[in-house]
Design a protein around this motif. Structure first.
Motif: not given
Length: 360
Positions: A30-34, A42-45, A125-126, A140-142
């Protein structure tokens, strides 16, 4: 509700209850996605019937929202990255509390978390407070990060299932072992080479008591066998050939004889292959002793019946004949006739004593 949505909700419910062991790894994703997408949030839901649950996050304190307000409610309806460049210009979200409220969402990008069996549970999501766009490489990384999140979640899910199956199998094994140990009969599973594969406590106790031998798996049953070997081997080989055999037989030990009812049965694998012999032996000495007593009693009754029908008839007939003579002679008699009466009486007394001895 459609069948597909019903199955999706079942999957979501399973993951909501999941004990996650990879929390640190998912939080790092999550931190890497942000960081990759250069957003503050950034979140995982996960989305159930009415609620969006924020399971992991960075940059906000959001725990839940209504599913109706959730951007991820639209993410789970597709398989690609969903981009909302400016939420104030998107009629789907312009009135959402996530846009008008403290979170002040303007930019949003989300990728569905898709299980191996095709259910979209929620999203990675970001979120930003200013309009923006993502590059192709960021998208792509997301996608890659979302797959990594679902891989970690499914790993824990599979691990949980395996643990549950292990516990159930262990409980079943314990129940079976308790059932196995509850009998007083001797049970043993004997391999093709006469090695002991398994045995119950009654079997171990008997062998140790009678032969001072401690039974262990792997030892040969012939190391302590105390019965005619040809009898055992003959029935053992019949069982190896698929035939079940039950016999009743006595075995002499140092402290006496025991009657056994023994069953030799083929032991099969789930595929139907014979791997050895299931050996069960039950002490029937008491039953055999009772049967012998009944036999002896019946024999006594037969002897009594024979005496009553044959041997008692002779002295009784003699006495009745002499009584008729006495009657004809007006109950006067000679010494010889009295002696004959005495002989008949003595013989009758002897037979009566013999009957009494049989009844005793």
């Amino acid at each position: 509700m459609s069948r597909k949505e019903s199955e999706r909700l079942q999957a979501v419910n399973r993951f909501l209850k999941l004990e996650i062991s990879k929390e640190k790894e998912i939080q790092e994703i999550v931190e890497l996605a942000a960081e990759i997408c250069q957003t503050s949030i950034a979140m995982v839901t996960l989305l159930d019937r009415d609620t969006q649950y924020v399971k992991f996050k960075v940059g906000c304190n959001l725990e839940t929202t209504t599913r109706q307000d959730a951007f991820c409610n639209h993410v789970i309806e597709q398989h690609e990255v969903m981009i909302v460049t400016d939420a104030l210009k998107d009629k789907r979200f312009v009135n959402s509390s996530l846009v008008t409220g403290d979170l002040n969402i303007r930019f949003y990008a989300g990728v569905p978390l898709t299980t191996q069996d095709g259910h979209n549970l929620g999203g990675l999501c970001v979120v930003g407070q200013t309009p923006k766009q993502l590059s192709d490489s960021q998208k792509q990384l997301l996608r890659v990060l979302s797959k990594q999140v679902i891989n970690l979640l499914e790993f824990d899910s599979s691990l949980g299932i395996l643990k549950k199956q292990y516990v159930e199998a262990k409980n079943s094994e314990n129940k079976l072992r308790s059932f196995f140990e509850s009998f007083n009969s001797i049970y043993a599973l004997i391999g093709k080479d006469l090695e002991i594969l398994d045995f119950n406590k009654a079997s171990a106790n008997f062998v140790e008591r009678k032969y001072k031998v401690k039974v262990t798996t792997g030892m040969k049953v012939t190391d302590y066998l105390h019965q005619p070997l040809p009898l055992f081997m003959g029935n053992f080989n019949k069982a190896l050939n698929g035939e079940s055999v039950t016999i009743e037989h006595p075995v002499k030990y140092e402290d006496g004889t025991i009657w056994w009812s023994t069953t030799y049965a083929p032991a099969y694998t789930p595929e139907g292959e014979i791997i050895g012999v299931s050996y069960k032996s039950t002490d029937i000495t008491k039953r055999m002793e009772d049967a012998q007593k009944v036999f002896a009693q019946n024999e006594s009754l037969r002897q009594i019946a024979y005496i009553q029908s044959h041997e008692l008839r002779r002295p009784v007939a003699s006495i009745m004949g002499l009584m008729n003579i006495f009657k004809d002679e007006d109950y006067t008699t000679t010494r010889e006739e009295l002696l004959m009466m005495q002989v008949a009486v003595d013989e009758l007394d002897e037979k009566i004593r013999l009957i009494i001895s049989y009844t005793e």
